[in-house]
Write a protein that holds these residues in place. Structure first.
Motif, PDB file in Angstrom:
ATOM      1  N   GLY A 248     -35.503 -55.893 -33.917  1.00  0.00           N
ATOM      2  CA  GLY A 248     -36.168 -57.188 -34.027  1.00  0.00           C
ATOM      3  C   GLY A 248     -35.860 -58.050 -32.817  1.00  0.00           C
ATOM      4  N   THR A 249     -36.259 -59.299 -32.856  1.00  0.00           N
ATOM      5  CA  THR A 249     -36.005 -60.187 -31.730  1.00  0.00           C
ATOM      6  C   THR A 249     -34.519 -60.511 -31.622  1.00  0.00           C
ATOM      7  N   GLU A 250     -34.111 -60.820 -30.407  1.00  0.00           N
ATOM      8  CA  GLU A 250     -32.695 -61.119 -30.160  1.00  0.00           C
ATOM      9  C   GLU A 250     -32.253 -62.365 -30.917  1.00  0.00           C
ATOM     10  N   ASP A 251     -33.162 -63.320 -31.098  1.00  0.00           N
ATOM     11  CA  ASP A 251     -32.825 -64.553 -31.813  1.00  0.00           C
ATOM     12  C   ASP A 251     -32.635 -64.316 -33.310  1.00  0.00           C
ATOM     13  N   ASN A 252     -33.308 -63.299 -33.843  1.00  0.00           N
ATOM     14  CA  ASN A 252     -33.246 -63.052 -35.292  1.00  0.00           C
ATOM     15  C   ASN A 252     -31.979 -62.338 -35.732  1.00  0.00           C
ATOM     16  N   LEU A 253     -31.326 -61.609 -34.822  1.00  0.00           N
ATOM     17  CA  LEU A 253     -30.128 -60.856 -35.213  1.00  0.00           C
ATOM     18  C   LEU A 253     -28.984 -61.784 -35.635  1.00  0.00           C
ATOM     19  N   PRO A 254     -28.637 -62.820 -34.859  1.00  0.00           N
ATOM     20  CA  PRO A 254     -27.579 -63.738 -35.338  1.00  0.00           C
ATOM     21  C   PRO A 254     -27.935 -64.375 -36.675  1.00  0.00           C
ATOM     22  N   HIS A 255     -29.217 -64.659 -36.875  1.00  0.00           N
ATOM     23  CA  HIS A 255     -29.646 -65.233 -38.159  1.00  0.00           C
ATOM     24  C   HIS A 255     -29.452 -64.223 -39.281  1.00  0.00           C
ATOM     25  N   PHE A 256     -29.751 -62.956 -39.006  1.00  0.00           N
ATOM     26  CA  PHE A 256     -29.549 -61.894 -39.993  1.00  0.00           C
ATOM     27  C   PHE A 256     -28.072 -61.776 -40.368  1.00  0.00           C
ATOM     28  N   ILE A 257     -27.186 -61.807 -39.370  1.00  0.00           N
ATOM     29  CA  ILE A 257     -25.748 -61.709 -39.629  1.00  0.00           C
ATOM     30  C   ILE A 257     -25.259 -62.938 -40.389  1.00  0.00           C
ATOM     31  N   LEU A 258     -25.794 -64.105 -40.046  1.00  0.00           N
ATOM     32  CA  LEU A 258     -25.419 -65.327 -40.758  1.00  0.00           C
ATOM     33  C   LEU A 258     -25.819 -65.242 -42.228  1.00  0.00           C
ATOM     34  N   GLN A 259     -27.000 -64.679 -42.505  1.00  0.00           N
ATOM     35  CA  GLN A 259     -27.428 -64.496 -43.887  1.00  0.00           C
ATOM     36  C   GLN A 259     -26.474 -63.576 -44.636  1.00  0.00           C
ATOM     37  N   LEU A 260     -26.018 -62.518 -43.968  1.00  0.00           N
ATOM     38  CA  LEU A 260     -25.070 -61.604 -44.605  1.00  0.00           C
ATOM     39  C   LEU A 260     -23.780 -62.332 -44.955  1.00  0.00           C
ATOM     40  N   ASN A 261     -23.313 -63.166 -44.043  1.00  0.00           N
ATOM     41  CA  ASN A 261     -22.075 -63.910 -44.287  1.00  0.00           C
ATOM     42  C   ASN A 261     -22.234 -64.936 -45.401  1.00  0.00           C
ATOM     43  N   ASN A 262     -23.447 -65.411 -45.611  1.00  0.00           N
ATOM     44  CA  ASN A 262     -23.695 -66.385 -46.674  1.00  0.00           C
ATOM     45  C   ASN A 262     -23.875 -65.740 -48.039  1.00  0.00           C
TER      46      ASN A 262
END
Length: 299
Positions: A199-213
Motif C-alpha cells: 500500500g502507500t507509504e503513508d498508510n503503513l504507519p496508520h495501519f500499525i497505529l490501528q494495530l496498537n489501538n
C-alpha cells in the motif's frame, strides 16, 4: 493412559524462583530485565511439558507460523518484490505477560477446534490443564511468595505454544482483512513479525497505529531497503529479497577454545555448525565468502 497419569502427577515439588535476565541488546548500559520464573521440577512442570507436546502439532498449522530461520528464508525466496513495496518488522511488547487467562484459554480452545483433529473431550482436558497451570503459578522472590494473576510465565514449557495459539484469534480480526490487498506478507515467530506492505507509504504507519489501538502493543521498524529479522539481515535487490547473517551490536566472540577439555568431536562441531549457519543464511555466494572469512578470524 496410566503412564501419562503417572508422569503428570509424579512431579518433584520444587519451588519456582523468580529472576530477571538483562536484555543487553536493548540497552548496553542500563538493560531492562526479562522476567523469568524457573519452574523446573515444580508441581505443574510435567503437566506443562505434556500439554506443550500436544499443542505443538496444532501450532504448526497456524497460517502465520514461522518455524525457524530456514522457514522464513524459503518463504522470502518466493517473493517477487514490487516497486515501492515496504519491508517491516513488529515486536509484540510483553506478549507472554499480557494474555488474560480467560481470553487465552478461549483462544486456545477456538484454535484447537479449528485446526486440530482432537475430540471435544480432549480439547476440554487440555484447556482445563492450561487453566490449572495459569492459576497455580506460585513463585518465590527474595523472601515473599507470589501468584501470577495475568499472563503466563516465561519459563514454563507450554508458554510459547500457548502464545502462538493465542495470537491467531487477534490476527483473524485485524490482519486477515488486509492480506492480499495492502498486506503482501505477514509471518510471525511467536512475538516477532515480518511483513511486506504494498500500500502507500503513508498508510503503513496508520495501519500499525490501528494495530496498537486494538489491544496489542507493537514496536516497529519499516524500510524500503533493508531490515533485520531473527538472525537475518534482509535487503532488496532487483525485485529479490536477499539474506545474510545479522549480528547484534552486543555480540562478542564467546566460542569455546580448542585447548579446552571438551570432547574433540564437540570442538570440531563448533566451527562446523557456525559455517553451516552462514551458508544457510547467505543468499549470494560472495556474501557467504565474506562472512566466512570474517568468522575464520574469530574462531
Amino acid at each position: 493412559m496410566e503412564q501419562e497419569y503417572n508422569y503428570v502427577t509424579n512431579t518433584p515439588k520444587r519451588l519456582p524462583i523468580f529472576y530477571c535476565l538483562p536484555k543487553i541488546h536493548k540497552n548496553y548500559s542500563e538493560p531492562p530485565g526479562r522476567p523469568i520464573i524457573s519452574g523446573i521440577g515444580s508441581i505443574t512442570s510435567n503437566l506443562s511439558q505434556y500439554i506443550d507436546r500436544l499443542l505443538q502439532p496444532t501450532v504448526k498449522l497456524i497460517p502465520s507460523y514461522i518455524k525457524d530461520t530456514t522457514d522464513i528464508i524459503s518463504t522470502l525466496e518466493r517473493v517477487k518484490f514490487g516497486n515501492n513495496w515496504i519491508l517491516g518488522t513488529l515486536d509484540v511488547t510483553s506478549l507472554y505477560t499480557i494474555i488474560d487467562h480467560q481470553q487465552g484459554t478461549q483462544a486456545l480452545e477456538s484454535q484447537l477446534h479449528k485446526y486440530s483433529q482432537m475430540r471435544d473431550d480432549q480439547i476440554r482436558y487440555l484447556c482445563e490443564g492450561v487453566e490449572h497451570i495459569l492459576t497455580h503459578n506460585f513463585f518465590l522472590h527474595e523472601t515473599t511468595f507470589y501468584l501470577q494473576k495475568r499472563g503466563t510465565a516465561m519459563g514454563t514449557r507450554f508458554a510459547p505454544s500457548y502464545a502462538n495459539l493465542f495470537m491467531p484469534e487477534w490476527e483473524a480480526e485485524y490482519i486477515t482483512p488486509f492480506l492480499g490487498a495492502d498486506l503482501v506478507l505477514w509471518r510471525r515467530y511467536i512475538d516477532d513479525v515480518i511483513l511486506i506492505w504494498k500500500g502507500t507509504e503513508d498508510n503503513l504507519p496508520h495501519f500499525i497505529l490501528q494495530l496498537n489501538n486494538n489491544t496489542r502493543n507493537f514496536s516497529s521498524h519499516i524500510s524500503k531497503s533493508n531490515i533485520e529479522f531473527l538472525d537475518l539481515k534482509i535487503s532488496v535487490k532487483d525485485e529479490r529479497l536477499l539474506c545474510s547473517t545479522y549480528h547484534k551490536p552486543v555480540m562478542k566472540n564467546s566460542y569455546i577454545l580448542y585447548s579446552s577439555c571438551h570432547l574433540p568431536p564437540w570442538l570440531i562441531n563448533v566451527p562446523t555448525c557456525q559455517f553451516k549457519r552462514l551458508k544457510r543464511n547467505c543468499t549470494e555466494g560472495e556474501q557467504f565468502e565474506k562472512e566466512a572469512i570474517d568468522l575464520k578470524k574469530t574462531v
